[in-house]
Scaffold this motif. Structure first.
Motif, PDB file in Angstrom:
ATOM      1  N   VAL A   5       0.853  -1.191   0.000  1.00  0.00           N
ATOM      2  CA  VAL A   5       0.000   0.000   0.000  1.00  0.00           C
ATOM      3  C   VAL A   5       0.887   1.240   0.000  1.00  0.00           C
ATOM      4  CG1 VAL A   5      -1.785   1.297   1.191  1.00  0.00           C
ATOM      5  CG2 VAL A   5      -1.820  -1.211   1.238  1.00  0.00           C
ATOM      6  N   GLU A   6       0.792   2.019  -1.088  1.00  0.00           N
ATOM      7  CA  GLU A   6       1.574   3.239  -1.201  1.00  0.00           C
ATOM      8  C   GLU A   6       0.825   4.426  -0.601  1.00  0.00           C
ATOM      9  OE1 GLU A   6       2.166   1.041  -5.245  1.00  0.00           O
ATOM     10  OE2 GLU A   6       0.531   1.476  -3.835  1.00  0.00           O
ATOM     11  N   SER A   7       1.586   5.409  -0.182  1.00  0.00           N
ATOM     12  CA  SER A   7       1.019   6.664   0.297  1.00  0.00           C
ATOM     13  C   SER A   7       2.058   7.762   0.123  1.00  0.00           C
ATOM     14  CB  SER A   7       0.603   6.552   1.767  1.00  0.00           C
ATOM     15  OG  SER A   7       1.716   6.272   2.584  1.00  0.00           O
ATOM     16  N   GLY A   8       1.606   9.011   0.283  1.00  0.00           N
ATOM     17  CA  GLY A   8       2.534  10.133   0.242  1.00  0.00           C
ATOM     18  C   GLY A   8       2.526  10.944  -1.033  1.00  0.00           C
ATOM     19  N   GLY A   9       1.759  10.510  -2.019  1.00  0.00           N
ATOM     20  CA  GLY A   9       1.696  11.279  -3.252  1.00  0.00           C
ATOM     21  C   GLY A   9       0.942  12.588  -3.052  1.00  0.00           C
ATOM     22  N   GLY A  10       0.982  13.435  -4.072  1.00  0.00           N
ATOM     23  CA  GLY A  10       0.272  14.700  -3.986  1.00  0.00           C
ATOM     24  C   GLY A  10       0.715  15.663  -5.057  1.00  0.00           C
ATOM     25  N   LEU A  11       0.314  16.911  -4.874  1.00  0.00           N
ATOM     26  CA  LEU A  11       0.659  17.988  -5.804  1.00  0.00           C
ATOM     27  C   LEU A  11       1.757  18.836  -5.193  1.00  0.00           C
ATOM     28  CD1 LEU A  11       0.066  19.720  -8.323  1.00  0.00           C
ATOM     29  CD2 LEU A  11      -1.672  20.909  -6.952  1.00  0.00           C
ATOM     30  N   VAL A  12       2.796  19.081  -5.964  1.00  0.00           N
ATOM     31  CA  VAL A  12       3.924  19.872  -5.474  1.00  0.00           C
ATOM     32  C   VAL A  12       4.465  20.717  -6.614  1.00  0.00           C
ATOM     33  CG1 VAL A  12       5.601  18.051  -5.992  1.00  0.00           C
ATOM     34  CG2 VAL A  12       6.099  19.727  -4.192  1.00  0.00           C
ATOM     35  N   GLN A  13       5.024  21.858  -6.274  1.00  0.00           N
ATOM     36  CA  GLN A  13       5.627  22.715  -7.298  1.00  0.00           C
ATOM     37  C   GLN A  13       7.001  22.186  -7.685  1.00  0.00           C
ATOM     38  OE1 GLN A  13       5.605  26.724  -5.714  1.00  0.00           O
ATOM     39  NE2 GLN A  13       3.630  27.153  -6.665  1.00  0.00           N
ATOM     40  N   ALA A  14       7.402  22.532  -8.887  1.00  0.00           N
ATOM     41  CA  ALA A  14       8.734  22.149  -9.347  1.00  0.00           C
ATOM     42  C   ALA A  14       9.791  22.641  -8.363  1.00  0.00           C
ATOM     43  CB  ALA A  14       8.986  22.735 -10.738  1.00  0.00           C
ATOM     44  N   GLY A  15      10.754  21.782  -8.091  1.00  0.00           N
ATOM     45  CA  GLY A  15      11.781  22.089  -7.116  1.00  0.00           C
ATOM     46  C   GLY A  15      11.457  21.619  -5.718  1.00  0.00           C
ATOM     47  N   GLU A 111       6.782  -9.452  -8.359  1.00  0.00           N
ATOM     48  CA  GLU A 111       5.711 -10.430  -8.217  1.00  0.00           C
ATOM     49  C   GLU A 111       4.471  -9.772  -7.622  1.00  0.00           C
ATOM     50  OE1 GLU A 111       6.901 -13.712  -5.812  1.00  0.00           O
ATOM     51  OE2 GLU A 111       4.995 -14.780  -6.001  1.00  0.00           O
ATOM     52  N   TYR A 112       4.708  -8.773  -6.773  1.00  0.00           N
ATOM     53  CA  TYR A 112       3.609  -8.090  -6.110  1.00  0.00           C
ATOM     54  C   TYR A 112       3.680  -6.593  -6.404  1.00  0.00           C
ATOM     55  CZ  TYR A 112       3.463 -12.461  -3.523  1.00  0.00           C
ATOM     56  OH  TYR A 112       3.406 -13.782  -3.181  1.00  0.00           O
ATOM     57  N   TRP A 113       2.506  -5.981  -6.527  1.00  0.00           N
ATOM     58  CA  TRP A 113       2.402  -4.564  -6.834  1.00  0.00           C
ATOM     59  C   TRP A 113       1.411  -3.872  -5.897  1.00  0.00           C
ATOM     60  CZ3 TRP A 113       5.264  -2.077 -10.524  1.00  0.00           C
ATOM     61  CH2 TRP A 113       5.948  -2.876 -11.444  1.00  0.00           C
ATOM     62  N   GLY A 114       1.666  -2.611  -5.627  1.00  0.00           N
ATOM     63  CA  GLY A 114       0.693  -1.788  -4.936  1.00  0.00           C
ATOM     64  C   GLY A 114      -0.271  -1.169  -5.927  1.00  0.00           C
ATOM     65  N   GLN A 115      -1.192  -0.388  -5.404  1.00  0.00           N
ATOM     66  CA  GLN A 115      -2.226   0.195  -6.253  1.00  0.00           C
ATOM     67  C   GLN A 115      -1.795   1.517  -6.878  1.00  0.00           C
ATOM     68  OE1 GLN A 115      -2.088   0.664  -3.050  1.00  0.00           O
ATOM     69  NE2 GLN A 115      -2.425   2.862  -2.830  1.00  0.00           N
ATOM     70  N   GLY A 116      -0.718   2.080  -6.390  1.00  0.00           N
ATOM     71  CA  GLY A 116      -0.186   3.314  -6.959  1.00  0.00           C
ATOM     72  C   GLY A 116      -0.601   4.556  -6.208  1.00  0.00           C
ATOM     73  N   THR A 117       0.246   5.579  -6.285  1.00  0.00           N
ATOM     74  CA  THR A 117      -0.065   6.878  -5.696  1.00  0.00           C
ATOM     75  C   THR A 117       0.327   7.954  -6.694  1.00  0.00           C
ATOM     76  OG1 THR A 117       0.212   8.281  -3.729  1.00  0.00           O
ATOM     77  CG2 THR A 117       2.158   7.076  -4.470  1.00  0.00           C
ATOM     78  N   GLN A 118      -0.546   8.942  -6.860  1.00  0.00           N
ATOM     79  CA  GLN A 118      -0.333   9.974  -7.879  1.00  0.00           C
ATOM     80  C   GLN A 118       0.613  11.056  -7.367  1.00  0.00           C
ATOM     81  OE1 GLN A 118      -1.745  10.336 -11.174  1.00  0.00           O
ATOM     82  NE2 GLN A 118      -0.199  11.970 -11.270  1.00  0.00           N
ATOM     83  N   VAL A 119       1.587  11.378  -8.187  1.00  0.00           N
ATOM     84  CA  VAL A 119       2.481  12.509  -7.931  1.00  0.00           C
ATOM     85  C   VAL A 119       2.344  13.482  -9.095  1.00  0.00           C
ATOM     86  CG1 VAL A 119       4.879  13.262  -7.744  1.00  0.00           C
ATOM     87  CG2 VAL A 119       4.121  11.175  -6.573  1.00  0.00           C
ATOM     88  N   THR A 120       2.008  14.718  -8.780  1.00  0.00           N
ATOM     89  CA  THR A 120       1.860  15.740  -9.805  1.00  0.00           C
ATOM     90  C   THR A 120       2.773  16.913  -9.467  1.00  0.00           C
ATOM     91  OG1 THR A 120      -0.453  15.128 -10.170  1.00  0.00           O
ATOM     92  CG2 THR A 120       0.271  17.269 -11.014  1.00  0.00           C
ATOM     93  N   VAL A 121       3.634  17.262 -10.409  1.00  0.00           N
ATOM     94  CA  VAL A 121       4.575  18.360 -10.217  1.00  0.00           C
ATOM     95  C   VAL A 121       4.202  19.482 -11.168  1.00  0.00           C
ATOM     96  CG1 VAL A 121       6.991  19.043 -10.152  1.00  0.00           C
ATOM     97  CG2 VAL A 121       6.350  16.665  -9.640  1.00  0.00           C
ATOM     98  N   SER A 122       3.855  20.631 -10.617  1.00  0.00           N
ATOM     99  CA  SER A 122       3.459  21.766 -11.434  1.00  0.00           C
ATOM    100  C   SER A 122       4.668  22.656 -11.726  1.00  0.00           C
ATOM    101  CB  SER A 122       2.390  22.577 -10.727  1.00  0.00           C
ATOM    102  OG  SER A 122       2.884  23.108  -9.513  1.00  0.00           O
ATOM    103  N   SER A 123       4.626  23.283 -12.886  1.00  0.00           N
ATOM    104  CA  SER A 123       5.754  24.132 -13.297  1.00  0.00           C
ATOM    105  C   SER A 123       5.568  25.560 -12.830  1.00  0.00           C
ATOM    106  CB  SER A 123       5.900  24.098 -14.813  1.00  0.00           C
ATOM    107  OG  SER A 123       4.700  24.494 -15.423  1.00  0.00           O
TER     108      SER A 123
END
Length: 123
Positions: A5-15, A111-123
């Motif tokens: 189970v992944e966590s910690g993704g989100g929206l962040v500015q470049a840098g 062999e095993y995978w999580g469901q994924g977490t979205q990371v979005t980096v804005s310019s």
């Protein structure tokens, strides 16, 4: 059987920075190589980073070398991906993977995978 189970993704500015976590179930976590993969919009899934059982050996894609750091805490059954100096091209769904072999975890995945977490980096 290992569940991830992944966590910690989100929206962040470049840098900026983010830290992803991948929590694993099961008592055999310390016997698995762990890896991170990502799939950007309209792109194929690609290898990002991997770490050996005990954490002594790490692997990175050239595109993230020097910016991302993988680590693991076997006592907590968790693997981390610290991402610094993020770029818009790092935007992707990030997946955690587990496998018993190096050859798989640094190439095609695990062999095993999580469901994924979205990371979005804005310019």
């Amino acid at each position: 059987q290992v569940q991830l189970v992944e966590s910690g993704g989100g929206l962040v500015q470049a840098g900026g920075s983010l830290r992803l976590s991948c929590a694993a179930s099961g008592r055999t976590f310390s016997t698995y190589y762990m890896g991170w993969f990502r799939q950007g919009p309209g792109k194929e899934r690609e290898f990002v980073s991997a770490i050996s059982w005990g954490g002594s050996t790490t692997y990175y894609a050239d595109s993230v070398k020097g910016r991302f750091t993988i680590s693991r805490d076997n006592a907590k059954n968790t693997v981390y991906l610290q991402m610094n100096s993020l770029k818009p091209e790092d935007t992707a769904v990030y997946y955690c993977a587990a496998d018993r072999t190096t050859s798989a975890i640094i190439s095609i995945g695990g062999e095993y995978w999580g469901q994924g977490t979205q990371v979005t980096v804005s310019s």
